[in-house]
Design a protein around this motif. Structure first.
Motif, short mmCIF file in Angstrom:
data_model
loop_
_atom_site.label_atom_id
_atom_site.label_comp_id
_atom_site.label_asym_id
_atom_site.label_seq_id
_atom_site.Cartn_x
_atom_site.Cartn_y
_atom_site.Cartn_z
N UNK A 196 0.92 -1.05 -0.09
CA UNK A 196 -0.07 -0.04 -0.04
C UNK A 196 0.84 1.29 -0.04
N UNK A 197 0.57 2.19 -0.89
CA UNK A 197 1.14 3.38 -0.86
C UNK A 197 0.38 4.39 -1.09
N UNK A 198 0.74 5.77 -0.35
CA UNK A 198 -0.08 6.86 -0.66
C UNK A 198 0.67 7.99 -0.45
N UNK A 199 0.46 9.03 -1.42
CA UNK A 199 1.15 10.42 -1.68
C UNK A 199 0.20 11.63 -1.42
N UNK A 200 0.71 12.18 -0.16
CA UNK A 200 -0.08 13.39 0.22
C UNK A 200 0.65 14.70 -0.08
N UNK A 201 0.18 15.82 -0.10
CA UNK A 201 0.71 16.95 -0.28
C UNK A 201 0.91 17.57 1.09
N UNK A 202 2.24 18.11 1.16
CA UNK A 202 2.53 18.47 2.76
C UNK A 202 1.73 19.74 2.77
N UNK A 203 1.43 20.68 2.09
CA UNK A 203 0.83 21.76 2.54
C UNK A 203 -0.59 21.35 2.93
N UNK A 204 -1.46 20.83 2.53
CA UNK A 204 -2.90 20.52 3.15
C UNK A 204 -3.06 18.92 3.04
N UNK A 205 -2.07 18.19 3.06
CA UNK A 205 -2.33 16.68 3.41
C UNK A 205 -3.58 16.01 2.58
N UNK A 206 -3.57 16.72 1.34
CA UNK A 206 -4.46 16.23 0.30
C UNK A 206 -4.02 14.97 -0.15
N UNK A 207 -4.62 13.94 -0.40
CA UNK A 207 -4.36 12.81 -1.23
C UNK A 207 -4.14 12.92 -2.49
N UNK A 208 -2.86 12.69 -2.98
CA UNK A 208 -2.87 13.04 -4.74
C UNK A 208 -2.81 11.80 -5.29
N UNK A 209 -2.10 10.54 -4.58
CA UNK A 209 -2.07 9.38 -5.39
C UNK A 209 -2.29 8.30 -4.23
N UNK A 210 -3.08 7.30 -4.49
CA UNK A 210 -3.33 6.16 -3.75
C UNK A 210 -3.52 4.75 -4.65
N UNK A 211 -2.66 3.66 -4.30
CA UNK A 211 -2.82 2.42 -5.16
C UNK A 211 -3.68 1.66 -4.67
N UNK A 212 -4.18 0.49 -5.61
CA UNK A 212 -5.13 -0.31 -5.21
C UNK A 212 -5.02 -1.05 -3.84
N UNK A 213 -3.75 -1.29 -3.79
CA UNK A 213 -3.35 -2.07 -2.44
C UNK A 213 -3.62 -1.26 -1.11
N UNK A 214 -3.39 0.18 -1.18
CA UNK A 214 -3.95 0.84 -0.08
C UNK A 214 -5.40 1.21 -0.01
N UNK A 215 -6.07 1.24 -1.10
CA UNK A 215 -7.42 1.51 -1.01
C UNK A 215 -8.23 -0.02 -0.40
N UNK A 216 -7.50 -1.24 -0.71
CA UNK A 216 -8.10 -2.27 -0.11
C UNK A 216 -7.71 -2.41 1.41
N UNK A 217 -6.50 -1.99 1.54
CA UNK A 217 -6.04 -2.12 2.79
C UNK A 217 -6.85 -1.42 3.93
#
Length: 353
Positions: free
Chosen positions: A234-255
């Motif tokens: 599972x991987x997530x990529x969030x923006x530092x300024x507002x912690x908005x999720x920019x990218x999330x893979x299917x493994x993280x969605x399922x997890x």
């Protein structure tokens, strides 16, 4: 041929760089982009000149009616009329080529011809001004302006500048009687040509490097996105300024059981256990750029799970972002608990050792 090449020392062949098809394609794309930039800038210059030419023509007919010789006035008026007509013609062809794509291929050639004419017109005006004011600053200013506004390959600019400059030098020798003044003007205009070529070369090289860097950045982002999606963890990529999720893979969605939520609805704080831990992690990221093997218990989404998260601060699409890689260690925690239980409790009586 291949046999002959095999006889050459390998160290000798390494001195030569044979561009790959990809490099040639990237250069072709840059040439197209640079040509479009030249077309746009020449259009803006043409619009400004068409608006201002009536003023120049009025000056030639009225204010300079009794100034200089008749040859000076007629040549000046002829240059203004011709320039007005060519600027108007370029604007017509520019907008016409936007409607007819087959004519767009000829627009780059017309741009070079347009620039060639204006450098020629500046040289002719400078020669003509020797009959009246004897000034050369307009020619020098136009050379520098052309280099700044229209950076192009050095060989193309040399084809434009050098013949026109030779024409100027010849014209000055005909109309400047004083030898000292002639040499001074020839040296100054030649120096202006050299400076203009240098400026154009620097700007063109900078644009080329910037364009190639932009392509490499885009390719890196595409590769990053591909690896991000196919990563088995599972991987997530969030923006530092507002912690908005920019990218999330299917493994993280399922997890995290997020299949029912859109990307904009996902809370970027799910990668932090508590507010206090988040502040500590962000502080360490600012100092060290990464946090390794941070263990926490995730209770908010579905069943309770133990995870180990690696955080890394990186740049994505020119923004500071946090990449979080999650490893599920729930089973390891269960084994750890079982071992701890065996170590502290008598298995027959259930009494603490």
């Amino acid at each position: 041929m291949s046999f002959l090449l095999s006889l050459l020392p390998f160290s000798f062949l390494k001195k030569f760089h044979f561009p790959s098809g990809r490099e040639v394609n990237e250069d072709t794309m840059f040439d197209k982009t640079n040509a479009e930039m030249l077309q746009q800038r020449v259009k803006l210059v043409s619009v400004a000149l068409v608006i201002s030419y009536p003023i120049y023509i009025y000056i030639g007919f009225s204010l300079l009616q009794h100034a200089g010789t008749s040859q000076f006035r007629h040549t000046l008026i002829g240059i203004h009329f011709t320039s007005f007509a060519l600027s108007s013609l370029y604007l017509f062809f520019y907008y016409f080529s936007k409607r007819k794509e087959r004519f767009a291929n000829y627009l780059s050639t017309i741009v070079y011809g347009y620039i060639l004419y204006y450098v020629f017109a500046a040289a002719l005006s400078t020669i003509n001004s020797q009959l009246f004011t004897g000034r050369i600053d307009v020619y020098m200013m136009l050379l520098i302006s052309t280099a700044v506004l229209c950076p192009m390959k050095l060989k193309h600019l040399c084809i434009i500048f050098i013949p026109n400059h030779l024409f100027l030098l010849y014209g000055l020798s005909r109309y400047v009687p004083d030898s000292f003044s002639l040499i001074s003007k020839q040296i100054n205009t030649t120096a202006a040509v050299a400076i203009a070529l240098l400026i154009s070369y620097i700007l063109y090289t900078y644009r080329h490097k910037e364009y190639m860097s932009h392509l490499q950045l885009k390719e890196s982002e595409r590769n990053f996105f591909t690896l991000f999606k196919i990563n088995p963890y599972p991987l997530l990529l969030t923006r530092l300024s507002d912690h908005k999720v920019l990218l999330i893979n299917n493994k993280a969605i399922h997890f995290y059981n997020l299949a029912s939520q859109d990307l904009d609805q996902i809370d970027g704080f799910i990668i932090y256990p508590t507010d206090e831990d988040r502040e500590e992690i962000l502080k360490r990221l600012q100092q060290e750029k990464y946090v390794k093997n941070y263990i926490l218990e995730a209770r908010e989404y579905g069943d309770s799970k133990w995870v180990m998260i690696n955080y890394e601060l990186l740049e994505y699409q020119s923004e500071s972002c946090i990449l979080a890689g999650i490893t599920d260690i729930t089973d390891l925690k269960a084994v750890e608990h079982e071992l701890s239980l065996h170590a502290s409790t008598d298995m027959l009586t259930g009494i603490l050792n």
